[in-house]
Scaffold this active site. Sequence first.
Site, PDB file in Angstrom:
ATOM      1  N   CYS A  57      -6.390  33.226  -4.798  1.00 29.11           N
ATOM      2  CA  CYS A  57      -6.518  34.159  -3.473  1.00 29.11           C
ATOM      3  C   CYS A  57      -6.655  33.148  -2.044  1.00 29.11           C
ATOM      4  O   CYS A  57      -7.731  33.271  -1.810  1.00 29.11           O
ATOM      5  CB  CYS A  57      -7.413  34.993  -3.529  1.00 29.11           C
ATOM      6  SG  CYS A  57      -7.333  36.147  -2.218  1.00 29.11           S
ATOM      7  N   CYS A  94      -8.309  35.184   0.676  1.00 33.03           N
ATOM      8  CA  CYS A  94      -9.527  35.234   0.567  1.00 33.03           C
ATOM      9  C   CYS A  94     -10.535  33.807   0.821  1.00 33.03           C
ATOM     10  O   CYS A  94     -11.439  33.862   1.435  1.00 33.03           O
ATOM     11  CB  CYS A  94     -10.270  35.466  -0.728  1.00 33.03           C
ATOM     12  SG  CYS A  94      -9.049  36.871  -1.652  1.00 33.03           S
ATOM     13  N   ASP A  95      -9.768  32.783   0.461  1.00 32.26           N
ATOM     14  CA  ASP A  95     -10.592  31.421   0.411  1.00 32.26           C
ATOM     15  C   ASP A  95     -10.045  30.345   1.339  1.00 32.26           C
ATOM     16  O   ASP A  95     -10.812  29.305   1.250  1.00 32.26           O
ATOM     17  CB  ASP A  95     -10.606  30.915  -1.142  1.00 32.26           C
ATOM     18  CG  ASP A  95     -11.252  31.795  -2.050  1.00 32.26           C
ATOM     19  OD1 ASP A  95     -12.090  32.766  -1.608  1.00 32.26           O
ATOM     20  OD2 ASP A  95     -11.068  31.919  -3.196  1.00 32.26           O
TER      21      ASP A  95
END
Length: 311
Positions: free
Chosen positions: A132, A135-136
């Site tokens: 992801c 997200c990261d």
Amino acid sequence: MENYDVIIVGGGAAGLTAAIYTCRKKLKTAVISLDLGGQTMLTNHIENYPGFDLIPGPELMSKFEQQASKFGAEIIMGEVESIKKKKNSFSVELKTKEKYESKTVILAFGKTARRLNIPGEDKFFGRGVSTCATCDAPFYKEKTVAVIGGGNSALEAAELLTQFAKKVYLTHRRKEFRADEITIDKIKKMKKIEILLDYLPKEVKGDKFVESFVIENTKTKEQKILKVDGVFVEIGYELKTDWLKNLTKLTELGEIIIDNRCRTSQAGIFAAGDVTTVPFKQTIISAGEGAKAGLEAYKYIKGEATVVDWK
Ligand code: NAP
């Protein structure tokens, strides 16, 4: 054993919306899921969810969750291992062997990020390996990362990562990308991105965290060791529905077959969202399908005839 009216498997847009609807019908509802928010969490720019000009996926999903909880949905974090039909109910068992009983079940667990299945991938998952980028990516300021894949997800992940990382390798197993042309053109012009075509992912290496990523040329078999801090696996999604094949009808691709009322081939089991045959995998569509599944479960429990509501 805890008894429910409705157990919803999956906590994305479809599952959480189904919970809002069943809870408002005063049905005792549990949402069992490995994570909350589903695939909508993976995008930071949603511009086509009516009511919001622009909203990040995680923010939208947090609103869904709060609304479902406000109406009384119980959220149980876990992975369902089996669902067994009993006389007038279903027994739902988690991987941890906890068991629940429910009059109805709504399957809404979407798709799962595909994994590479190479050495080091599992060991460093969450310690440099990610599925992801949305997200990261912010964790990789001034770092070097590799992105694997040739579809829209991979190219968009590479583009996003250039906002943080100092260098992004984009590795793909073939010569041609399958992403949209417009995205390919954009990526090719980005100075921070180095494109490595015809390379297969081989191994993720490191000590406590990722330190390097090994790739192999498909033609020459030459191996390259890329010194990276992060490896983003962006190679699409798969359906994990094999465990349901004795319960509901599936397509060859593994999608749960539903009618236009979210009913599956098993009475009392409903399904909604990306895990089903419904076309267009979109948050708004999953939400709508979740609402339908919730209302249909209510009708099933009440023993009402499922006549079409034209109002
Ligand atoms: P995808 O289109 O299926 O692409 C997956 C990529 O990963 C392919 O290039 C594939 O290589 C590669 N791959 C698969 N398994 C691999 C493995 N084991 N090792 C190495 N490489 C592997 O998946 P996606 O990019 O996630 O997109 C899924 C769908 O969502 C698509 O329809 C896409 O258009 C859509 N999407 C749209 C947007 C947008 O419109 N903004 C954004 C993201 C996704 P091959 O090419 O060799 O098969």
